[in-house]
Design a protein around this motif. Structure first.
Motif, PDB file in Angstrom:
ATOM      1  N   GLU A  11       5.532   9.467   5.627  1.00  0.00           N
ATOM      2  CA  GLU A  11       5.254   8.046   5.429  1.00  0.00           C
ATOM      3  C   GLU A  11       6.526   7.203   5.353  1.00  0.00           C
ATOM      4  OE1 GLU A  11       2.418   6.002   5.075  1.00  0.00           O
ATOM      5  OE2 GLU A  11       1.499   7.749   6.026  1.00  0.00           O
ATOM      6  N   LEU A  12       7.576   7.752   4.773  1.00  0.00           N
ATOM      7  CA  LEU A  12       8.763   6.954   4.473  1.00  0.00           C
ATOM      8  C   LEU A  12       9.929   7.146   5.438  1.00  0.00           C
ATOM      9  CD1 LEU A  12       8.859   7.245   0.588  1.00  0.00           C
ATOM     10  CD2 LEU A  12       7.754   5.518   2.011  1.00  0.00           C
ATOM     11  N   GLU A  13       9.805   8.041   6.403  1.00  0.00           N
ATOM     12  CA  GLU A  13      10.900   8.257   7.356  1.00  0.00           C
ATOM     13  C   GLU A  13      11.307   6.955   8.040  1.00  0.00           C
ATOM     14  OE1 GLU A  13      11.009  12.727   9.125  1.00  0.00           O
ATOM     15  OE2 GLU A  13       9.346  11.468   9.752  1.00  0.00           O
ATOM     16  N   ALA A  32      10.435  -4.070  -2.382  1.00  0.00           N
ATOM     17  CA  ALA A  32       9.600  -2.884  -2.158  1.00  0.00           C
ATOM     18  C   ALA A  32      10.219  -1.981  -1.096  1.00  0.00           C
ATOM     19  CB  ALA A  32       8.197  -3.307  -1.747  1.00  0.00           C
ATOM     20  N   GLU A  33      10.699  -2.580  -0.022  1.00  0.00           N
ATOM     21  CA  GLU A  33      11.323  -1.791   1.047  1.00  0.00           C
ATOM     22  C   GLU A  33      12.590  -1.092   0.547  1.00  0.00           C
ATOM     23  OE1 GLU A  33      11.667  -4.796   4.117  1.00  0.00           O
ATOM     24  OE2 GLU A  33       9.894  -4.008   5.134  1.00  0.00           O
ATOM     25  N   LYS A  34      13.370  -1.790  -0.244  1.00  0.00           N
ATOM     26  CA  LYS A  34      14.584  -1.197  -0.805  1.00  0.00           C
ATOM     27  C   LYS A  34      14.218  -0.032  -1.725  1.00  0.00           C
ATOM     28  CE  LYS A  34      18.798  -2.336  -3.322  1.00  0.00           C
ATOM     29  NZ  LYS A  34      19.588  -3.385  -3.960  1.00  0.00           N
ATOM     30  N   THR A  35      13.169  -0.214  -2.508  1.00  0.00           N
ATOM     31  CA  THR A  35      12.695   0.835  -3.409  1.00  0.00           C
ATOM     32  C   THR A  35      12.233   2.056  -2.619  1.00  0.00           C
ATOM     33  OG1 THR A  35      12.047  -0.795  -5.060  1.00  0.00           O
ATOM     34  CG2 THR A  35      10.999   1.375  -5.209  1.00  0.00           C
ATOM     35  N   LEU A  36      11.466   1.843  -1.565  1.00  0.00           N
ATOM     36  CA  LEU A  36      10.989   2.948  -0.741  1.00  0.00           C
ATOM     37  C   LEU A  36      12.150   3.682  -0.072  1.00  0.00           C
ATOM     38  CD1 LEU A  36       7.823   1.262   0.794  1.00  0.00           C
ATOM     39  CD2 LEU A  36       7.869   3.150  -0.851  1.00  0.00           C
ATOM     40  N   THR A  71       0.832  -1.203   0.000  1.00  0.00           N
ATOM     41  CA  THR A  71       0.000   0.000   0.000  1.00  0.00           C
ATOM     42  C   THR A  71       0.867   1.254   0.000  1.00  0.00           C
ATOM     43  OG1 THR A  71      -1.793  -1.144   1.133  1.00  0.00           O
ATOM     44  CG2 THR A  71      -1.806   1.259   1.255  1.00  0.00           C
ATOM     45  N   GLN A  72       1.932   1.247   0.799  1.00  0.00           N
ATOM     46  CA  GLN A  72       2.838   2.392   0.817  1.00  0.00           C
ATOM     47  C   GLN A  72       3.481   2.606  -0.549  1.00  0.00           C
ATOM     48  OE1 GLN A  72       5.380   1.475   4.211  1.00  0.00           O
ATOM     49  NE2 GLN A  72       4.593   3.313   5.213  1.00  0.00           N
ATOM     50  N   LEU A  73       3.903   1.522  -1.175  1.00  0.00           N
ATOM     51  CA  LEU A  73       4.525   1.631  -2.489  1.00  0.00           C
ATOM     52  C   LEU A  73       3.519   2.147  -3.519  1.00  0.00           C
ATOM     53  CD1 LEU A  73       7.187   1.266  -3.985  1.00  0.00           C
ATOM     54  CD2 LEU A  73       6.502  -1.082  -4.493  1.00  0.00           C
TER      55      LEU A  73
END
Length: 162
Positions: free
Chosen positions: A146-148, A82-86, A8-10
């Motif tokens: 959101e991404l901090e 996804a986490e690496k991308t974010l 959802t975040q991505l």
């Protein structure tokens, strides 16, 4: 974090980047150094630096959007990718917006408490530039909030895996 939260975040970040890329492309496709000088006469190097910084930001946002779409399009959702991308989007897009490499503008952190825009320019700029940054700022601020998490979480995971 669960897969659905990360996904959802991505998706949210991809939507934000889509809007940002469109705004930056529209601005850069329609604006030249000469037009900025006609609107408000100013320092040549500074104006050219502004345009260069905006082009750099556009490239980072386009790359982040492209990778986001690839990760989201995969049949099986890969949470680690996804986490690496974010994490990369946070560093290459969000931080570049608030603290550009070429220092064309800066964030006045005190402005967050007053409800005003926090981006300040080192010199007077044409209204066209100011309006673009104001338009983009709220989206970047939301994405940053959101991404901090990925600033510390992803780095911690990488250190622990070594």
């Amino acid at each position: 974090m669960g897969n659905s939260i990360v996904k959802t975040q991505l998706e949210d970040v991809a939507a934000f980047l889509t809007e940002t890329v469109k705004s930056l492309e529209d601005f850069l496709n329609e604006t030249t150094y000469t037009m900025l000088q006609q609107e408000k006469s100013g320092d040549e190097a500074y104006y050219k630096g502004l345009l260069s910084t905006l082009r750099r930001l556009l490239v980072h946002c386009e790359e982040g959007l492209e990778v986001s779409k690839i990760v989201l399009k995969n049949e099986v959702f890969h949470k680690a990718a996804a986490e690496k991308t974010l994490y990369k989007i946070y560093h290459q897009c969000i931080e570049e917006f608030f603290s550009p490499k070429n220092d064309q503008w800066y964030e006045d952190s005190r402005s967050a408490y007053t409800g005003r825009n926090s981006i300040k320019f080192h010199q007077d700029v044409p209204e066209k530039v100011s309006a673009l940054i104001k338009k983009l700022e709220s989206g970047f601020q939301s994405a940053r909030e959101e991404l901090e998490f990925y600033e510390t979480d992803y780095r911690t995971k990488m250190i622990q895996s070594k």
